[in-house]
Design a protein around this motif. Structure first.
Motif, short mmCIF file in Angstrom:
data_model
loop_
_atom_site.label_atom_id
_atom_site.label_comp_id
_atom_site.label_asym_id
_atom_site.label_seq_id
_atom_site.Cartn_x
_atom_site.Cartn_y
_atom_site.Cartn_z
N ILE A 35 0.87 -1.18 0.00
CA ILE A 35 0.00 0.00 0.00
C ILE A 35 0.91 1.23 0.00
CG2 ILE A 35 -1.86 1.22 1.16
CD1 ILE A 35 -2.34 -1.46 2.73
N LYS A 36 0.85 2.00 -1.06
CA LYS A 36 1.77 3.12 -1.24
C LYS A 36 1.06 4.46 -1.16
CE LYS A 36 5.00 0.15 -1.95
NZ LYS A 36 5.78 -0.24 -0.81
N LEU A 37 1.67 5.39 -0.45
CA LEU A 37 1.16 6.75 -0.39
C LEU A 37 1.21 7.36 -1.79
CD1 LEU A 37 2.97 7.88 2.87
CD2 LEU A 37 0.51 7.51 2.61
N GLY A 38 0.19 8.11 -2.14
CA GLY A 38 0.14 8.77 -3.43
C GLY A 38 -0.44 7.93 -4.55
N GLU A 39 -0.67 6.64 -4.30
CA GLU A 39 -1.25 5.78 -5.33
C GLU A 39 -2.75 5.97 -5.41
OE1 GLU A 39 -0.22 2.04 -6.41
OE2 GLU A 39 1.88 2.61 -6.55
N ASN A 40 -3.31 5.58 -6.54
CA ASN A 40 -4.75 5.67 -6.76
C ASN A 40 -5.46 4.59 -5.96
OD1 ASN A 40 -7.42 5.45 -7.98
ND2 ASN A 40 -6.60 6.76 -9.59
N ILE A 41 -6.54 4.96 -5.30
CA ILE A 41 -7.31 4.01 -4.48
C ILE A 41 -7.87 2.87 -5.33
CG2 ILE A 41 -9.43 5.37 -4.64
CD1 ILE A 41 -8.21 3.20 -1.66
N GLU A 65 -11.42 9.82 10.57
CA GLU A 65 -11.63 10.63 9.38
C GLU A 65 -11.36 9.81 8.13
OE1 GLU A 65 -8.86 13.78 9.96
OE2 GLU A 65 -9.88 14.54 11.73
N THR A 66 -11.37 8.51 8.25
CA THR A 66 -11.00 7.63 7.16
C THR A 66 -12.03 7.60 6.05
OG1 THR A 66 -10.22 5.41 6.70
CG2 THR A 66 -12.03 5.58 8.19
N ASP A 67 -11.57 7.28 4.86
CA ASP A 67 -12.46 7.13 3.72
C ASP A 67 -12.70 5.67 3.37
OD1 ASP A 67 -12.57 9.97 3.18
OD2 ASP A 67 -10.52 9.79 2.45
N TYR A 68 -11.65 4.84 3.50
CA TYR A 68 -11.73 3.44 3.12
C TYR A 68 -11.27 2.56 4.29
CZ TYR A 68 -12.43 4.86 -1.70
OH TYR A 68 -12.94 5.40 -2.84
N VAL A 69 -11.85 1.35 4.36
CA VAL A 69 -11.54 0.43 5.45
C VAL A 69 -11.26 -0.95 4.87
CG1 VAL A 69 -12.40 -0.62 7.58
CG2 VAL A 69 -13.16 1.67 6.95
N TYR A 70 -10.28 -1.62 5.48
CA TYR A 70 -10.00 -3.02 5.17
C TYR A 70 -9.99 -3.78 6.48
CZ TYR A 70 -7.17 -7.17 4.18
OH TYR A 70 -6.70 -8.45 4.09
N LYS A 94 -6.20 9.78 -4.42
CA LYS A 94 -4.82 9.43 -4.06
C LYS A 94 -4.73 9.18 -2.56
CE LYS A 94 -3.14 10.33 -8.17
NZ LYS A 94 -2.85 9.25 -9.07
N ILE A 95 -4.00 8.13 -2.18
CA ILE A 95 -3.85 7.78 -0.77
C ILE A 95 -2.92 8.77 -0.09
CG2 ILE A 95 -3.05 6.02 0.86
CD1 ILE A 95 -3.77 3.93 -1.33
N GLU A 96 -3.42 9.43 0.97
CA GLU A 96 -2.62 10.39 1.73
C GLU A 96 -2.20 9.87 3.09
OE1 GLU A 96 -4.77 14.08 2.05
OE2 GLU A 96 -3.73 14.82 0.26
N ARG A 97 -2.93 8.88 3.60
CA ARG A 97 -2.65 8.40 4.94
C ARG A 97 -3.01 6.92 5.03
NH1 ARG A 97 -5.79 9.37 10.37
NH2 ARG A 97 -4.08 9.49 11.82
#
Length: 177
Positions: A35-41, A65-70, A94-97
């Motif tokens: 899982i890389k920062l800056g990559e497309n979700i 404050e999350t957008d996506y969960v695994y 883009k993944i920021e956190r």
């Protein structure tokens, strides 16, 4: 006196070189595992968008404050520490956190310390490793969700400016020695 100054400067030079070599791994990883920062979700279909339709996922991420969960499976571990959830914060797709929640098992901090070197900052039960662009932190949480929280972030422009000022003050102080 000159020997002492030379020794101190040599020590500072070698310790900063050692620190930067360890933290270069944090930069090269640019996130957690694959899982890389800056990559497309869209590259991570295993993550589900937080919404009201899936009550279980919504409850897990309600206070964040999350957008996506695994939600991890039985084989998701760091060493022998079970990964419970991974949250992603996304902006413009883009993944920021990256926020990893694990079981509370002793030794997880030492895995990060061995991988990234000495911490940049410590606040109580929170340890932080920082490079020019990325920050990784780990802290214990005894409140809502028991376990450790490992967070990978891009540093904001404001924090980069503060870090540059801190480095400048440090170099000015070192020049005085």
């Amino acid at each position: 006196m000159k020997k002492k100054i030379t020794f101190v400067l040599t020590f500072l030079l070698f310790s900063s070189t050692f620190f930067s070599q360890e933290c270069s791994f944090l930069n090269s990883q640019n996130g957690f595992r694959n899982i890389k920062l800056g990559e497309n979700i869209k590259n991570y279909p295993e993550f589900e968008l937080k919404n009201d339709n899936n009550l279980e996922l919504f409850k897990l991420s309600f206070n964040s404050e999350t957008d996506y969960v695994y939600v991890g499976n039985e084989n998701d571990e760091i060493s022998s520490t079970k990964i419970l959830f991974i949250y992603l914060n996304v902006k413009d797709k883009k993944i920021e956190r990256i926020h990893i929640v694990t079981q509370k098992v002793e030794g997880l901090y030492y895995i990060l310390k061995n991988a990234y070197g000495e911490t940049s900052t410590e606040y109580g039960k929170k340890w932080i490793w920082r490079t020019e662009n990325i920050e990784c932190s780990i802290e214990g949480d005894d409140n809502n969700i028991p376990g450790y929280h490992i967070i990978y972030n891009y540093l904001s422009e404001d924090r980069k400016i503060l870090n540059e000022r801190k480095t400048k003050r440090s170099k000015e102080a070192q020049a005085e020695l």
